[in-house]
Design a protein around this motif. Structure first.
Motif, PDB file in Angstrom:
ATOM      1  N   ASP A 183      56.172 -44.105  56.949  1.00  0.00           N
ATOM      2  CA  ASP A 183      55.955 -43.072  56.097  1.00  0.00           C
ATOM      3  C   ASP A 183      54.531 -42.442  56.598  1.00  0.00           C
ATOM      4  O   ASP A 183      54.407 -41.218  56.022  1.00  0.00           O
ATOM      5  CB  ASP A 183      55.810 -43.852  54.823  1.00  0.00           C
TER       6      ASP A 183
ATOM      7  N   TYR B 277      55.932 -34.605  53.677  1.00  0.00           N
ATOM      8  CA  TYR B 277      56.621 -33.737  52.556  1.00  0.00           C
ATOM      9  C   TYR B 277      56.030 -34.387  51.231  1.00  0.00           C
ATOM     10  O   TYR B 277      56.136 -35.533  50.955  1.00  0.00           O
ATOM     11  CB  TYR B 277      57.806 -33.818  52.620  1.00  0.00           C
TER      12      TYR B 277
ATOM     13  N   ILE C  42      62.404 -34.269  46.242  1.00  0.00           N
ATOM     14  CA  ILE C  42      63.262 -34.269  44.850  1.00  0.00           C
ATOM     15  C   ILE C  42      64.158 -33.169  45.016  1.00  0.00           C
ATOM     16  O   ILE C  42      65.390 -33.074  44.894  1.00  0.00           O
ATOM     17  CB  ILE C  42      62.623 -34.062  43.511  1.00  0.00           C
TER      18      ILE C  42
ATOM     19  N   LYS D 205      64.957 -31.539  47.840  1.00  0.00           N
ATOM     20  CA  LYS D 205      65.582 -31.483  49.221  1.00  0.00           C
ATOM     21  C   LYS D 205      65.498 -30.328  49.937  1.00  0.00           C
ATOM     22  O   LYS D 205      66.355 -29.869  50.181  1.00  0.00           O
ATOM     23  CB  LYS D 205      67.045 -31.984  48.871  1.00  0.00           C
TER      24      LYS D 205
ATOM     25  N   PHE E  15      62.032 -31.537  53.967  1.00  0.00           N
ATOM     26  CA  PHE E  15      62.494 -33.052  53.837  1.00  0.00           C
ATOM     27  C   PHE E  15      63.435 -33.364  54.886  1.00  0.00           C
ATOM     28  O   PHE E  15      63.212 -34.601  55.506  1.00  0.00           O
ATOM     29  CB  PHE E  15      63.142 -32.922  52.598  1.00  0.00           C
TER      30      PHE E  15
ATOM     31  N   PHE F  55      74.616 -35.213  53.034  1.00  0.00           N
ATOM     32  CA  PHE F  55      74.179 -34.752  51.698  1.00  0.00           C
ATOM     33  C   PHE F  55      74.683 -33.468  51.173  1.00  0.00           C
ATOM     34  O   PHE F  55      74.846 -33.599  49.852  1.00  0.00           O
ATOM     35  CB  PHE F  55      72.434 -34.634  52.221  1.00  0.00           C
TER      36      PHE F  55
ATOM     37  N   ALA G  81      67.301 -36.002  39.582  1.00  0.00           N
ATOM     38  CA  ALA G  81      66.037 -35.943  40.067  1.00  0.00           C
ATOM     39  C   ALA G  81      65.669 -37.462  40.458  1.00  0.00           C
ATOM     40  O   ALA G  81      65.073 -37.775  41.439  1.00  0.00           O
ATOM     41  CB  ALA G  81      64.915 -35.565  38.932  1.00  0.00           C
TER      42      ALA G  81
ATOM     43  N   SER H  97      67.540 -38.307  43.517  1.00  0.00           N
ATOM     44  CA  SER H  97      66.873 -37.712  44.670  1.00  0.00           C
ATOM     45  C   SER H  97      65.411 -38.372  45.002  1.00  0.00           C
ATOM     46  O   SER H  97      64.946 -38.546  46.265  1.00  0.00           O
ATOM     47  CB  SER H  97      66.700 -36.185  44.272  1.00  0.00           C
ATOM     48  N   LEU H  98      64.691 -38.979  44.003  1.00  0.00           N
ATOM     49  CA  LEU H  98      63.388 -39.351  44.054  1.00  0.00           C
ATOM     50  C   LEU H  98      63.534 -40.824  44.926  1.00  0.00           C
ATOM     51  O   LEU H  98      62.767 -40.931  46.016  1.00  0.00           O
ATOM     52  CB  LEU H  98      62.709 -39.768  42.956  1.00  0.00           C
TER      53      LEU H  98
ATOM     54  N   GLN I  33      65.844 -41.433  46.918  1.00  0.00           N
ATOM     55  CA  GLN I  33      66.208 -41.436  48.248  1.00  0.00           C
ATOM     56  C   GLN I  33      65.249 -40.484  49.226  1.00  0.00           C
ATOM     57  O   GLN I  33      65.479 -40.296  50.355  1.00  0.00           O
ATOM     58  CB  GLN I  33      67.660 -40.462  48.582  1.00  0.00           C
ATOM     59  N   SER I  34      63.992 -40.359  48.619  1.00  0.00           N
ATOM     60  CA  SER I  34      63.179 -39.795  49.504  1.00  0.00           C
ATOM     61  C   SER I  34      62.031 -41.080  50.042  1.00  0.00           C
ATOM     62  O   SER I  34      62.207 -41.968  49.690  1.00  0.00           O
ATOM     63  CB  SER I  34      62.311 -38.857  48.713  1.00  0.00           C
ATOM     64  N   ARG I  35      61.126 -40.438  50.768  1.00  0.00           N
ATOM     65  CA  ARG I  35      60.112 -41.380  51.225  1.00  0.00           C
ATOM     66  C   ARG I  35      59.262 -42.103  50.372  1.00  0.00           C
ATOM     67  O   ARG I  35      58.851 -43.158  50.203  1.00  0.00           O
ATOM     68  CB  ARG I  35      59.056 -40.871  52.430  1.00  0.00           C
ATOM     69  N   HIS I  36      59.020 -41.317  49.108  1.00  0.00           N
ATOM     70  CA  HIS I  36      58.129 -41.706  47.935  1.00  0.00           C
ATOM     71  C   HIS I  36      59.286 -42.944  47.080  1.00  0.00           C
ATOM     72  O   HIS I  36      58.769 -43.850  46.950  1.00  0.00           O
ATOM     73  CB  HIS I  36      58.012 -40.584  46.940  1.00  0.00           C
TER      74      HIS I  36
ATOM     75  N   ARG J 112      61.464 -44.771  48.641  1.00  0.00           N
ATOM     76  CA  ARG J 112      61.361 -45.849  49.411  1.00  0.00           C
ATOM     77  C   ARG J 112      60.185 -46.687  49.294  1.00  0.00           C
ATOM     78  O   ARG J 112      60.192 -48.145  49.271  1.00  0.00           O
ATOM     79  CB  ARG J 112      61.518 -45.413  50.958  1.00  0.00           C
TER      80      ARG J 112
ATOM     81  N   ILE K 255      53.182 -43.138  40.469  1.00  0.00           N
ATOM     82  CA  ILE K 255      54.271 -42.001  40.416  1.00  0.00           C
ATOM     83  C   ILE K 255      55.352 -42.771  39.661  1.00  0.00           C
ATOM     84  O   ILE K 255      56.103 -42.015  39.082  1.00  0.00           O
ATOM     85  CB  ILE K 255      54.750 -41.835  41.960  1.00  0.00           C
TER      86      ILE K 255
ATOM     87  N   PHE L  83      56.771 -40.832  36.305  1.00  0.00           N
ATOM     88  CA  PHE L  83      58.067 -40.329  36.147  1.00  0.00           C
ATOM     89  C   PHE L  83      59.036 -40.769  35.351  1.00  0.00           C
ATOM     90  O   PHE L  83      59.682 -40.076  34.614  1.00  0.00           O
ATOM     91  CB  PHE L  83      58.879 -40.478  37.864  1.00  0.00           C
TER      92      PHE L  83
ATOM     93  N   HIS M  78      71.325 -48.763  48.664  1.00  0.00           N
ATOM     94  CA  HIS M  78      71.151 -47.330  48.872  1.00  0.00           C
ATOM     95  C   HIS M  78      70.880 -46.450  47.679  1.00  0.00           C
ATOM     96  O   HIS M  78      70.414 -45.337  47.899  1.00  0.00           O
ATOM     97  CB  HIS M  78      72.391 -46.746  49.727  1.00  0.00           C
TER      98      HIS M  78
END
Lengths: 254, 294, 319
Positions: A106, A111, A117, A119, A123, C5, C172, C175-176, C178-181, C183, C208, C212, C318
């Motif tokens: 990380d 990003y 969110i 994408k 990202f 995606f 949302a 998507s959150l 699946q992002s680095r945040h 994870r 966060i 959220f 996942h």
């Protein structure tokens, strides 16, 4: 002096009335393989916990490349370049092998939440870079084939290796390994020794390791510090340590 | 009534509700100390104790028999609850344990609601001793009996935990379960005993509470349960004197806030105290802080 | 990854559109009457509440018992907003939803300050206390009717609003995650100490996750307020928080798909079974206990394996 990566001076910590570590000095040089050994309960893991900010030292200083680490939070210290493994493996068990490494990587992405969110292109670009880097690191231990396996389903030896890969993910200058060979058979230990040497050379890092397996410590470490009851017992090359009467006494008893 | 008399009255009210909180908090603190579990259902055992004693009283039993039946029933119930719902989860995550405890609490409330309906039932108070007069203030028997019973029980409990072998076993298990097991302590029995004692204390609290605040309903234990938990946290969870101290402090704060500040905002104030206490000194007044093992 | 995606997105968008068209056709031709329509609308609101609570309880791994409180903040803030202004509904309502969401987000942030210092049981208690404080304050707030309740809220929420806001919330959240945040948030649930050692700023990601979650609870509250047109502090009790928690637990902690399914089932089921409402909380509490025991008992898991197809572990990891 500028060659010293980790400089520990007069390190000490109290637990209640107990002085767990006292007046400890350690100098780890750049690219050095350094061993920290001592009988059970000598305070080795406590030293690691202070180096990584899990415990706050009662006194003394810890410097990484001249920068004071005391009072910094664990994640800050990790981002400064000290990373570690744990004696009892602590993986993100319900995540995949790849995800375990991505979490440590990380540091290299920036990003924002909204970019994530929504994408946005950034990202995908950064995620792709992270994934490639993760696969590169996993390949060092031949774990790239297991990237999509859940960490909990890996065999024990591979779990230990994955922990090291994850630790490499923060791009450390100093890698702390807490009994990396615990529970491994002689063949696995031998492979691990080779791997540690390789990664020290490829990633140009210093390694400080705690180990019970004397063969491993004596075999690969260039310098060794022995502690007992939280205080320094001896410090020197493997040959010096092996001949030191105090060390022999501490290990074999009187 | 003069200001000073009114203050004395409030003081007595505070001691009364405080002793009830203390009794409940004792159970909370013991169970937390040993099982590392916030037993959300603990408050509802008060309600179980109240209903069981009510049934006994209504069937014509003398009050002391009713009390004994209720205490035993709750003790057994506490053990069964632990064996069925908590024991299988001893190695599970904290969040699973908490959710289970919430489940048990709601199960009790709703099961009793189905059996006895949600309508409040009058409780025939049986404490008929004369009131005591101090100056111009008279203290009803309910009040001083509650206070005396709680103080005596907490002294007995403290002696039990400090002096007897079973008490020592309890402390050992709460300190380090693995080590206690190696020393030959029967951990399962010790945990069962803790639940039994905690639940018995809750039954007594339920009986005393019902004597002071009739009528009773299936949800009567929920709020005192949460308040008692706050008391246990305030005093330092895991500490027996702490639970008692916390109980009395909370009882006093509540009564005084109600009398002199605002009864409408009472809950906000009490919960804010809890949040501040947890955030600033989570180990409480008499508790000790523990470092997590890495 | 990008191609995968895009393909998934296409499928998801198609599903959403087809689902909406099908439902609105059924409504147009009277196959779905107004009563059922109301239930489906509530299901959408419950999806929002469940998915958002799953972020803190399922992904961050902290038990939050104040979700109804954040919902209340959103509901009252949005209602106050739309009652005090008189813009055209098409402008006013989305603004009111955002006001509700952000009001709850701020409340969530305030609660997260003390909560961050604690974990596990104590954090659960703090969120419980926060929910009760919010309700207690609302009871004493005359501007929104106090205990008597807040009336005359415009009934802006229709099925389309509820449906598409729920879709936004699901997207949302997914998507959150699946992002680095996302994870990093999950890493805290998995092992907080290891997360810190891997450079994860756990406090930041807890905040966060918290805000959220609170934001969408507020959004759900805003929709709820403009559907019911009447608010009362008594709606937002601990019971309500537990009800949402039951939906999260039954759907599977850490599974967004599970949350959606269980929110729909647990909204529709009580309406379909007459007389069920008396037993509802009893059944819920049994379900909570059973789910937890099943999760940790080989025996029960084995028994269940006979009834349902084996759950693919990777999929849950996942999601």
């Amino acid at each position: 002096m500028s060659n010293v990566v980790l400089e520990v001076r007069d390190l000490g910590i109290n637990f209640g009335g107990l002085r767990a570590v006292d007046g400890l000095n350690i100098d780890v040089e750049k690219n050095q393989l350094y061993g920290l050994i001592g009988p059970n309960g000598a305070g080795k893991t406590t030293v690691f916990n202070m180096l990584t900010g899990v415990y706050e030292p009662s006194d003394g200083t810890i410097k990484l490349n001249g920068e004071l680490l005391n009072k910094k939070k664990p994640h800050e210290i990790a981002r400064k370049g000290v990373s570690r493994t744990f004696q009892n493996i602590r993986l993100f068990k319900d995540l995949t092998v790849l995800e375990n490494v991505l979490i440590a990587l990380d540091t290299q992405a920036d990003y924002s939440i909204l970019t994530g969110i929504l994408k946005m292109p950034k990202f995908f670009r950064q995620e792709k870079e992270m994934e490639e880097e993760a696969m590169r690191l996993l390949a060092v231990f031949g774990l790239d084939g297991d990237a999509q396996t859940l960490a909990r389903n890996l065999p024990y030896g591979k779990q230990r290796e994955l922990e090291i890969v994850r630790a490499l993910g923060t791009h450390p200058k100093l890698l702390l390994l807490d009994e990396p060979a615990a529970g491994m058979n002689p063949q696995e230990t031998q492979n691990l020794m080779d791997a540690i040497e390789t990664l020290r050379n490829t990633f140009d890092i210093s390694v400080l390791l705690i180990e019970h397996d004397m063969k491993l410590v004596m075999g690969i470490c260039e310098k060794i510090t022995v502690i007992n009851y939280g205080t320094l017992l001896a410090c020197g090359t493997p040959e010096e340590i092996q001949k030191n009467p105090q060390v022999i006494k501490a290990y074999l008893g009187e | 009534m003069s200001g000073i008399n009114q203050f004395l009255m409030q003081l007595i009210n505070g001691l009364n509700i405080g002793s009830i909180y203390a009794l409940i908090a004792l159970g909370y603190t013991m169970v937390y100390g040993i099982a590392k579990l916030i037993n959300f259902a603990h408050g509802d055992i008060i309600m179980v104790g109240a209903y069981v004693s009510l049934l006994c009283l209504n069937s014509g039993m003398p009050w002391f028999i009713a009390c004994i039946v209720s205490i035993l029933a709750c003790a057994v119930f506490g053990v069964v609850m632990e064996k069925l719902a908590y024991k299988p989860l001893r190695k599970a995550s904290r969040i699973s344990l908490l959710i289970t405890a919430i489940g048990v609490s709601y199960l009790l409330e709703n099961a009793f609601q189905l059996i006895f309906s949600a309508n409040p039932k009058p409780y025939p108070g049986f404490i008929t001793l004369p009131a005591i007069k101090i100056g111009s203030v008279s203290i009803a028997a309910n009040y001083y009996v509650t206070f005396i019973v709680s103080v005596v029980l907490m002294i007995v409990l403290n002696l039990f935990v400090q002096k007897t072998n079973m008490g020592k076993a309890m402390r050992a298990v709460s300190e380090d379960e693995g080590a206690a097991r190696l020393m030959g302590i029967n951990v399962d029995n010790t945990i069962s005993l803790t639940f039994a004692i905690g639940s018995a204390l809750a039954a007594i609290a339920g009986i005393l509470y019902s004597n002071c605040y009739s009528p009773i309903n299936p949800f009567m234990g929920s709020l005192p349960g949460i308040k008692a938990f706050i008391a246990a946290v305030l005093g330092g969870i895991g500490s027996i004197p702490g639970a008692v101290l916390g109980g009395f402090i909370l009882g006093m704060i509540e009564t005084m806030v109600k009398a002199y500040i605002s009864s409408q905002l009472l809950d906000s104030i009490v919960f804010t105290i809890l949040i501040l206490m947890l955030a600033l000194k989570p180990s409480g007044i008499l508790g000790k802080s523990v470092k997590e093992k890495v | 990854m990008k191609e995968k995606f895009k393909k998934q997105l296409l499928i998801d968008v198609l599903t959403v559109v087809v689902g909406y068209v099908a439902l609105s056709l059924l409504m147009r031709f009277g196959v779905i009457n107004d009563y059922v329509k109301g239930i489906l609308l509530m299901a959408c609101i419950n999806i929002i509440l469940t998915v958002s609570l799953n972020i803190t309880s399922g992904f961050l791994g902290e038990l939050a018992l104040g979700h109804a409180g954040f919902m209340a903040v959103g509901a009252y803030a949005a209602a106050l907003f739309s009652k005090s202004l008189s813009l055209i509904p098409a402008v006013e309502f989305p603004l009111a939803i955002l006001v509700g969401g952000f009001a709850a987000l701020i409340a969530g942030y305030i609660v997260s300050i003390p909560a961050l210092r604690l974990k596990g049981d104590y954090l659960a208690i703090i969120t419980l206390a926060a929910g009760e404080i919010i309700r207690n304050i609302l009871k004493n707030l005359d501007i929104v009717g106090g205990t008597k309740g807040y009336t005359g809220i415009p009934g802006y929420t229709n099925f389309a609003w509820a449906y598409f806001v729920a879709v936004i919330c699901i997207f949302a959240s997914k998507s959150l995650i699946q992002s680095r945040h996302g994870r990093s948030i999950i890493s805290i649930r998995e092992d907080e100490i290891a997360a810190e050692a891997s450079g994860v700023d756990t406090n930041r990601y807890k905040i966060i996750g918290f805000i959220f979650s609170a934001f969408f609870a507020g959004v759900g509250g805003a929709l709820y307020a403009h559907y019911l047109r009447f608010l009362q502090p008594g709606i937002f009790t601990l019971n309500k928080s537990i009800e949402i928690l039951v939906m999260v637990v039954l759907g599977g902690m850490g599974s967004i798909r599970g949350s959606i399914i269980s929110a729909v089932i647990l909204t529709v089921l009580p309406e379909m079974l007459r007389g069920f409402s008396d037993y509802r909380m009893l059944v819920y509490s049994l379900a909570l206990i059973f789910m937890m025991l099943a999760k940790h008992s080989e025996k029960i898991r084995h028994l269940l394996a006979g009834f349902r197809p084996a759950v693919k572990r990777k999929e849950t990891a996942h999601e």
